[in-house]
Design an enzyme around this catalytic site. Structure first.
Site, mmCIF file in Angstrom:
data_model
loop_
_atom_site.group_PDB
_atom_site.id
_atom_site.type_symbol
_atom_site.label_atom_id
_atom_site.label_comp_id
_atom_site.label_asym_id
_atom_site.label_seq_id
_atom_site.Cartn_x
_atom_site.Cartn_y
_atom_site.Cartn_z
ATOM 1 N N HIS A 65 0.894 -1.027 -0.133
ATOM 2 C CA HIS A 65 0.164 -0.127 0.212
ATOM 3 C C HIS A 65 0.768 1.184 -0.114
ATOM 4 O O HIS A 65 2.154 1.131 0.344
ATOM 5 C CB HIS A 65 -0.625 0.082 1.304
ATOM 6 N N ASP A 67 0.846 3.987 1.440
ATOM 7 C CA ASP A 67 1.034 4.675 2.665
ATOM 8 C C ASP A 67 2.056 4.301 3.300
ATOM 9 O O ASP A 67 2.595 5.077 4.710
ATOM 10 C CB ASP A 67 0.031 5.277 3.388
ATOM 11 N N HIS A 68 3.122 2.684 2.366
ATOM 12 C CA HIS A 68 4.110 3.002 3.273
ATOM 13 C C HIS A 68 5.440 2.450 2.637
ATOM 14 O O HIS A 68 6.458 2.148 2.571
ATOM 15 C CB HIS A 68 3.128 1.069 3.510
ATOM 16 N N HIS A 141 -4.313 -8.642 5.793
ATOM 17 C CA HIS A 141 -4.618 -7.046 5.519
ATOM 18 C C HIS A 141 -5.524 -7.054 3.534
ATOM 19 O O HIS A 141 -5.625 -6.298 3.253
ATOM 20 C CB HIS A 141 -3.457 -6.134 5.115
ATOM 21 N N ASP A 211 -0.033 -3.035 8.790
ATOM 22 C CA ASP A 211 -1.465 -3.295 8.608
ATOM 23 C C ASP A 211 -1.761 -5.020 8.903
ATOM 24 O O ASP A 211 -1.148 -5.550 8.113
ATOM 25 C CB ASP A 211 -1.880 -2.677 7.521
ATOM 26 N N HIS A 269 0.168 4.132 13.553
ATOM 27 C CA HIS A 269 -1.323 4.081 12.135
ATOM 28 C C HIS A 269 -2.094 4.259 12.303
ATOM 29 O O HIS A 269 -2.735 3.950 12.604
ATOM 30 C CB HIS A 269 -1.107 2.303 11.792
HETATM 31 ZN ZN LIG Z 1 -1.476 1.215 6.041
HETATM 32 ZN ZN LIG Z 2 -2.553 -0.818 4.691
#
Ligand SMILES: [Zn+2]
Ligand SMILES: [Zn+2]
Length: 307
Positions: A65, A67-68, A141, A211, A269
């Protein structure tokens, strides 16, 4: 050693929180930094710290993802110009990380001036680097997301000077032999060195989660951890709603920490719905409800020392 949070937001950056990135400084064990996730602008965050990119030795990506991940190409490129020349870097991540990095670097005609090794991990993988065991487990996830559990080496117990002196062995270079060797010969007598050392100190266990919603592999990562870094996108409200989005609720994290006997939980997070004042207030509520739960909710640049 210390853990430095460079980004603690979920999904989107906010004015208070950047997207995900957490640094482990391994000094004095190793003179290097390891990075867990690399959200966008991670290199800008690093500029605000004492972290030198040349000393960044390993990067662990939990899942793909953005955001990582979206800060990683820029970080790898900048490292060439910021002390990284000829210093190897190893990148661990899910299947696809190799194609993502190689494609990005190729299309942008970026060249690295250091060796980059890319390791695509899978569930139950185990690595040993510099005496540190790294155990990898798959989480839940929606897309493959991994946690990384680090088991640090035990350190030798201190020398028992009183006991040595009783034997007539006074401080001097011979003490080094008692630290370094299994048997020591001194004035014609042979000693077993471990009889003159305190018990070894067990190595710390540090575990970094990607996550996830609750799942059984979490226990393998968290068991007896000294420090657990875990997401809690939801700090209050509807418990089951968080699972619909494949994320954890604070109640899940408390339960995991309790049953795994985790000593300290660091929560990151955090949903962008919470401002810092909300987080402070919610921390008090959580503390009141779970007095035995030893935790901190991370904010950007929060630094936690690990003795
Ligand atoms: Zn995330
Ligand atoms: Zn994620």
């Amino acid at each position: 050693m210390e853990i430095i949070f460079l980004g603690t937001s979920a999904g989107l950056p906010t004015k208070e929180r950047n997207t995900q990135a957490t640094v482990l400084s391994l000094e004095p064990l190793l003179n290097e930094f390891w990075l867990f996730d690399a959200g966008e602008a991670v290199q800008h965050q690093i500029l605000q710290t004492r972290i030198k990119l040349g000393k960044l030795r390993r990067v662990f990506i939990t899942h793909m993802h953005g955001d990582h991940l979206f800060g990683l190409p820029g970080l790898l490129s900048s490292r060439s110009f910021q002390g990284g020349e000829n210093k190897p870097l190893t990148l661990y991540g899910p299947a696809g990380i190799k194609a993502f990095i190689e494609t990005t670097l190729k299309l942008s005609e970026s060249r690295l001036n250091y060796p980059l090794e890319i390791v695509e991990v899978e569930d139950a993988a185990v690595f040993k680097e510099d005496d540190i065991t790294i155990k990898v487990h798959l989480l839940a996830h929606g897309i493959p997301s991994y946690g990384y559990r680090l088991e640090l080496p035990a350190s030798q117990g201190r020398l028992l000077q009183d006991k040595l002196e009783k034997e007539g062995i006074m401080p001097g270079p011979i003490y080094r032999d008692f630290k370094m060797h299994d048997t020591v010969e001194y004035e014609g007598k042979v000693y077993r060195a471990q009889d003159y050392r305190a018990e070894a100190v067990p190595g710390k266990i540090l575990t970094f989660f990607g996550d996830t919603m609750p799942n059984s592999n979490e226990d393998l990562l968290a068991e007896q951890a000294d420090v657990m870094v875990h997401e809690s996108t939801y700090l209050e409200g509807d418990h089951l709603l968080s699972h619909q989005y494949h994320h954890s609720h604070i109640a899940d994290v408390v339960s995991l920490a309790e049953r795994s006997q985790v000593k300290l939980t660091l929560i990151n997070h955090v949903s962008n719905r919470y401002h810092q004042q909300d987080v402070t207030a919610l921390s008090e509520v959580i503390r009141a409800e779970h007095p035995d739960f030893n935790f901190r909710i991370a904010h950007d640049f929060m630094t936690v020392k690990i003795d």
